[in-house]
Write an enzyme that holds these catalytic residues in place. Structure first.
Site, PDB file in Angstrom:
ATOM      1  N   ALA A  45       0.833  -1.203   0.000  1.00 19.49           N
ATOM      2  CA  ALA A  45       0.000   0.000   0.000  1.00 19.49           C
ATOM      3  C   ALA A  45       0.869   1.256   0.000  1.00 19.49           C
ATOM      4  CB  ALA A  45      -0.931  -0.008   1.204  1.00 19.49           C
ATOM      5  N   GLU A  46       1.949   1.253   0.771  1.00 19.20           N
ATOM      6  CA  GLU A  46       2.842   2.416   0.777  1.00 19.20           C
ATOM      7  C   GLU A  46       4.296   1.979   0.898  1.00 19.20           C
ATOM      8  OE1 GLU A  46       1.482   5.378   0.421  1.00 19.20           O
ATOM      9  OE2 GLU A  46      -0.576   4.840   0.946  1.00 19.20           O
ATOM     10  N   THR A  47       5.154   2.754   0.248  1.00 17.43           N
ATOM     11  CA  THR A  47       6.586   2.748   0.514  1.00 17.43           C
ATOM     12  C   THR A  47       6.957   4.145   0.979  1.00 17.43           C
ATOM     13  OG1 THR A  47       7.063   1.025  -1.125  1.00 17.43           O
ATOM     14  CG2 THR A  47       8.890   2.439  -0.440  1.00 17.43           C
TER      15      THR A  47
END
Length: 261
Positions: A45-47
């Site tokens: 979902a996020e880096t």
């Protein structure tokens, strides 16, 4: 060239729960296209990427599709890595961000508290087709801030939603928050953002910037306990403090390694 990479599960005290985020400490910023490619390759979902500054850390977040304006779980994961892996000894981290101002994370024992902006949702018309894309049950209220915000009657309503991701990917918002009173906690929620290549986000700090002021007003109290009812499930302890919200949770490290560029 190599850069370090870590992965941590945020808003959970157990591995494989909560929301996984990749964390990449940098000495200097990479080109935006490279950071976007890394986020796509990670397929989380996020880096999060950060660079140390004199005042703390400059922080940015990327989904597999785009750079995002605010992310809670990847901020918590970044703080967890800074505290546990990078030798940081203070109790508070200050993150500078482009669109959300200064965010702080405070550590107390094994719990982290995020200080984020409050983003109360406002009443709006529901887009044509959105109710059907969420299973057809009419919500009690429809609001929005950055994302659409639909309030339902019961926790079971939230659990039973089977979203039409193809439809949701085309709405004029990054995502859709659905929420209701909880059976064991003050409120529950889910969050869908297929337009950002995140069909369902396991635990969403930015959504709680909307959820906390809404439920504080509705329930008449500023301290709240919440679950996000994804398959991985997340737990948050929340507080409304004026125009800020506090979100507390745990995190666990899953991996560390190197990226070869």
């Amino acid at each position: 060239m190599t850069i370090p990479i870590y992965q941590a599960d945020a808003f959970t005290s157990r591995l494989f729960g909560g929301n996984p985020a990749a964390v990449c400490p940098l000495t200097n910023w990479l080109p935006d296209t490279t950071m976007q490619q890394i986020a796509l390759e990670n397929n989380l979902a996020e880096t999060a990427f950060f660079v140390k500054t004199d005042a703390g850390f400059h922080l940015r977040w990327f989904t597999p599709e785009l750079e995002i304006d605010l992310c809670g779980h990847a901020t918590l994961a970044s703080a967890h890595i800074i505290f546990t892996q990078l030798g940081y000894t203070d109790e508070v981290i200050h993150f500078t961000t482009e669109q959300a101002g200064t965010l702080t994370v405070t550590r107390e024992a094994d719990k982290y508290t995020l200080d984020f902006p409050s983003r109360p949702p406002y009443a709006t018309e529901i887009p044509a087709g959105l109710v059907e894309a969420l299973g057809g049950k009419q919500p009690l209220h429809t609001l929005r801030s950055r994302d659409y915000f639909l309030v339902y009657e019961s926790e079971d309503d939230i659990i039973n939603i089977v979203p039409d991701h193809a439809f949701l990917s085309k709405i004029d918002a990054i995502g859709v928050i659905v929420t209701a009173p909880g059976k064991e906690v003050d409120f529950v929620s889910r969050f869908f953002a297929p337009a950002a290549s995140v069909p369902e986000d396991p635990v969403t700090g930015s959504a709680h910037c909307n959820l906390i002021p809404y439920w504080a007003g509705r329930l008449g109290k500023n301290e709240l306990h919440a679950y996000q009812l994804s398959a991985r499930k997340g737990e948050l302890w929340c507080e409304l403090k004026g125009d800020r919200v506090l979100m507390s949770g745990n995190a666990v490290t899953y991996l560390k390694g190197e990226i070869y560029l």
